[in-house]
Design a protein around this motif. Structure first.
Motif, mmCIF file in Angstrom:
data_model
loop_
_atom_site.group_PDB
_atom_site.id
_atom_site.type_symbol
_atom_site.label_atom_id
_atom_site.label_comp_id
_atom_site.label_asym_id
_atom_site.label_seq_id
_atom_site.Cartn_x
_atom_site.Cartn_y
_atom_site.Cartn_z
ATOM 1 N N SER A 78 -20.566 -12.584 -9.698
ATOM 2 C CA SER A 78 -21.232 -11.427 -10.304
ATOM 3 C C SER A 78 -21.113 -11.529 -11.813
ATOM 4 N N ASP A 79 -22.107 -11.012 -12.524
ATOM 5 C CA ASP A 79 -22.093 -10.997 -13.994
ATOM 6 C C ASP A 79 -21.962 -12.405 -14.572
ATOM 7 N N GLY A 80 -22.503 -13.393 -13.878
ATOM 8 C CA GLY A 80 -22.426 -14.762 -14.360
ATOM 9 C C GLY A 80 -21.055 -15.387 -14.245
ATOM 10 N N LYS A 81 -20.180 -14.780 -13.427
ATOM 11 C CA LYS A 81 -18.821 -15.275 -13.298
ATOM 12 C C LYS A 81 -18.406 -15.362 -11.828
ATOM 13 N N PHE A 82 -17.477 -16.266 -11.565
ATOM 14 C CA PHE A 82 -16.819 -16.339 -10.272
ATOM 15 C C PHE A 82 -15.572 -15.456 -10.322
ATOM 16 N N TRP A 83 -15.375 -14.681 -9.265
ATOM 17 C CA TRP A 83 -14.224 -13.787 -9.145
ATOM 18 C C TRP A 83 -13.444 -14.205 -7.912
ATOM 19 N N LEU A 84 -12.166 -14.507 -8.102
ATOM 20 C CA LEU A 84 -11.311 -14.905 -6.984
ATOM 21 C C LEU A 84 -10.143 -13.931 -6.880
ATOM 22 N N ILE A 85 -10.026 -13.303 -5.724
ATOM 23 C CA ILE A 85 -8.913 -12.396 -5.439
ATOM 24 C C ILE A 85 -8.067 -13.007 -4.333
ATOM 25 N N TYR A 86 -6.766 -12.850 -4.431
ATOM 26 C CA TYR A 86 -5.872 -13.442 -3.443
ATOM 27 C C TYR A 86 -4.575 -12.656 -3.386
ATOM 28 N N THR A 87 -3.859 -12.863 -2.290
ATOM 29 C CA THR A 87 -2.550 -12.257 -2.074
ATOM 30 C C THR A 87 -1.476 -13.329 -2.178
ATOM 31 N N ILE A 88 -0.346 -13.006 -2.812
ATOM 32 C CA ILE A 88 0.871 -13.806 -2.666
ATOM 33 C C ILE A 88 1.841 -12.982 -1.832
ATOM 34 N N SER A 89 2.200 -13.520 -0.671
ATOM 35 C CA SER A 89 3.128 -12.838 0.240
ATOM 36 C C SER A 89 4.505 -13.484 0.120
ATOM 37 N N TYR A 90 5.520 -12.660 -0.074
ATOM 38 C CA TYR A 90 6.879 -13.156 -0.222
ATOM 39 C C TYR A 90 7.729 -12.895 1.017
ATOM 40 N N GLN A 91 7.184 -12.186 1.983
ATOM 41 C CA GLN A 91 7.899 -11.883 3.212
ATOM 42 C C GLN A 91 6.885 -11.748 4.337
ATOM 43 N N ILE A 92 7.284 -12.139 5.541
ATOM 44 C CA ILE A 92 6.320 -12.140 6.634
ATOM 45 C C ILE A 92 6.832 -11.424 7.869
ATOM 46 N N ASP A 93 8.139 -11.356 8.074
ATOM 47 C CA ASP A 93 8.706 -10.720 9.259
ATOM 48 C C ASP A 93 9.115 -9.281 8.959
ATOM 49 N N GLY A 94 9.260 -8.510 10.028
ATOM 50 C CA GLY A 94 9.833 -7.178 9.887
ATOM 51 C C GLY A 94 8.847 -6.125 9.412
ATOM 52 N N ASN A 95 9.376 -4.999 8.972
ATOM 53 C CA ASN A 95 8.561 -3.848 8.589
ATOM 54 C C ASN A 95 7.840 -4.026 7.265
ATOM 55 N N TYR A 96 8.395 -4.847 6.394
ATOM 56 C CA TYR A 96 7.902 -4.883 5.024
ATOM 57 C C TYR A 96 7.006 -6.096 4.785
ATOM 58 N N LYS A 97 5.986 -5.866 3.980
ATOM 59 C CA LYS A 97 5.155 -6.950 3.481
ATOM 60 C C LYS A 97 5.260 -6.910 1.962
ATOM 61 N N ASP A 98 6.142 -7.718 1.414
ATOM 62 C CA ASP A 98 6.281 -7.787 -0.040
ATOM 63 C C ASP A 98 5.176 -8.682 -0.585
ATOM 64 N N VAL A 99 4.129 -8.057 -1.104
ATOM 65 C CA VAL A 99 2.952 -8.800 -1.544
ATOM 66 C C VAL A 99 2.570 -8.387 -2.963
#
Length: 525
Positions: free
Chosen positions: A80-101
């Motif tokens: 959009s607007d002549g540009k590429f936009w990339l959004i992403y998640t960095i996840s630091y935890q995967i198990d249990g109740n919490y998703k530290d992202v």
């Protein structure tokens, strides 16, 4: 012209596609593998070339210590607007109740270079994507994660929408829950689009296993309420256990310059009696039509198809193979675990050779010296030649088939403490249980032999190891190993990637050893 699925074979999950002019761009997840996010390009939706690794120079990408299958999740690529936009998640935890992202956006005028420093967006959940509205306003949609262990609470608490101001480089206004998902549950991987006055949410549901699916809902108002498609789900493999394509879900839509519509999506292919998928989660393509304002698979059901038609003349797909010599920079097929390449290797210390410095064990989450390429078939030959003079059994180097820290087969050169001779040995990690299957029946290497050739032959995901000291006579060692175990179905815990094969060096002592590799071959049979 017909295209055979999957269009990106091997470990290429969570695809997101966009079109700029006559070129299609497709981003996929890399999880704990560095350098993070791969973007392929195609002119015909069949033949794809890796053209960008936009996070390779981002200083905030530090994956050291993150769990298996955490790391870089679900990139969303848009233009959009002549540009590429990339959004992403960095996840630091995967198990249990919490998703530290942490969720970020980076922007570039060109797909191959010039990506901006990342802008932090939020940490309320994962799988974010941008919607670029017609009035030049931008909105972030992502899964909101509810960690609270309360009766009746679900962790997937809905999709939230919030405006983004690029001048301020921040989210503005109030965050609002716009969609709770269907009764299938686990709504994630959302993408917003607009067509003919309707706003559409394309989302994955049902988890990432055999219940995986894609749902569609729509509204006349961006903030909802959204009504669920009468043709639901848009696609799933759940009701089709004999289909080659399983776990179909997580994707988005694209329109071609000829007006045709397609869906790209995640899938897996099962092998053997165990119905495992060592090639991991791959990327497939489906044809779409619109009926009464709703997208549907063109053939009339919600079953994914192995073969689709594309409106282009295409060339034959090139073979997936690598013949790497190390008198030049590493090719784009190479990946490494958690930390940059320069932390573990040198191409100049011994010119023409790849020098790998001894790092942590293959079960470490921190400083492994491992570089690898993806399995893209369950029938291939992998081979390397190395010079290595270990001082003890605590120093090892060689060839490995690897899924994650819990599962790998390591064909290695080391030293036997009883005979004081160099040996070829095999070490196996079977879902966290380490074994030495040769039990002393090692391959002994003459001290005058400088170069040792190691080979892994893979047939129907079964792995046979051999070695040579002269390049002509090969000695097989060990039994056939079951490579079907290199899959998320076999492993305990969360596992979202795929099998790879590559080169590694380990040093449990002073971390001062190294191995020099002459070449690496991956050739599909």
């Amino acid at each position: 012209m017909k295209v055979q699925n999957p269009i990106l074979k091997g470990f290429h999950p969570d695809p997101c596609i966009c079109r700029v002019g006559d070129t299609f761009y497709l981003a996929t997840s890399t999880f704990e593998w560095y350098p993070g996010v791969e973007i392929h390009a195609s002119q015909d939706l069949k033949n794809w070339t890796l053209v960008s690794r936009p996070l390779i120079d981002q200083k905030h990408i530090n994956l050291r210590g993150i769990p298996d299958s955490a790391g870089i999740w679900a990139p969303a690529l848009s233009y959009s607007d002549g540009k590429f936009w990339l959004i992403y998640t960095i996840s630091y935890q995967i198990d249990g109740n919490y998703k530290d992202v942490k969720n970020y956006v980076t922007v570039s005028d060109q797909i191959s270079e010039g990506w901006s420093d990342p802008i932090f967006l939020n940490s309320s959940g994962f799988d974010p994507s941008f919607f670029h509205d017609e009035d030049n306003r931008k909105y972030l949609v992502n899964v909101c994660w509810d960690y609270r262990p309360l009766p009746g609470k679900t962790k997937f608490s809905g999709l939230v929408l919030q405006e983004y101001d690029h001048d301020k480089k921040a989210l503005v206004g109030k965050q609002k829950v716009i969609y709770k998902g269907s009764s299938t549950g686990g709504c994630e991987g959302p993408h917003l689009m607009k067509k003919d006055g309707w706003y559409y949410i394309i989302a994955a549901e049902g988890g990432t296993g055999r219940h995986h699916s894609i749902s569609v809902s729509r509204s006349k108002n961006l903030f909802g309420p959204y009504e669920f498609s009468p043709f639901s789900p848009l696609m799933t493999s759940y009701h089709y256990p004999d289909n080659v394509i399983q776990k179909a879900g997580h994707g988005n839509l694209v329109q071609t310059s000829t007006g045709d519509w397609f869906l790209v999506h995640l899938c897996s292919r099962y092998y053997g009696v165990s119905k495992s998928s060592p090639l991991g989660r791959e990327t497939a393509l489906q044809e779409l039509i619109w009926e009464n304002g709703w997208p549907r698979l063109k053939h009339g059901t919600n079953e994914p198809q192995m073969t689709v038609n594309v409106p282009y003349s295409t060339t034959e797909e090139p073979k997936n193979e690598t013949h790497a010599t190390f008198d030049r920079p590493l090719g784009s097929e190479w990946m490494t675990l958690r930390t940059p390449f320069d932390d573990k290797l040198s191409l100049s210390a011994n010119p023409g050779k790849l020098r790998l410095y001894g790092g942590d064990s293959l079960s470490s989450l921190f400083n492994q010296s491992l570089i690898a390429r993806k399995w893209q078939s369950v029938h291939f030959l992998a081979e390397t030649a190395l010079s290595f003079k270990p001082k003890s059994y605590q120093q090892l180097a060689g060839l490995v088939c690897y899924y994650n820290t819990k599962c790998w087969i390591f064909l290695n050169v080391t030293r036997d403490e009883f005979s004081s001779r160099r040996i070829v040995n095999i070490t196996v990690n079977d879902n966290g249980t380490i074994t030495d299957p040769l039990r002393g029946l090692y391959g002994y290497i003459p001290e005058q032999s400088d170069t040792i050739i190691l080979r892994m032959l893979v047939k129907n995901a079964r792995i046979k190891c051999s070695y040579s000291v002269d390049g002509e006579h090969f000695f097989q060692i060990g039994q056939w190993f079951n490579g079907e175990k290199l899959s998320d179905q076999y492993l305990s815990g969360w596992a979202y990637t795929g099998a790879v094969v590559g080169l590694t060096a380990v040093d449990f002592n002073l971390k001062d050893s190294y191995a020099d590799f002459d070449y690496f071959i991956y050739r599909e049979n």
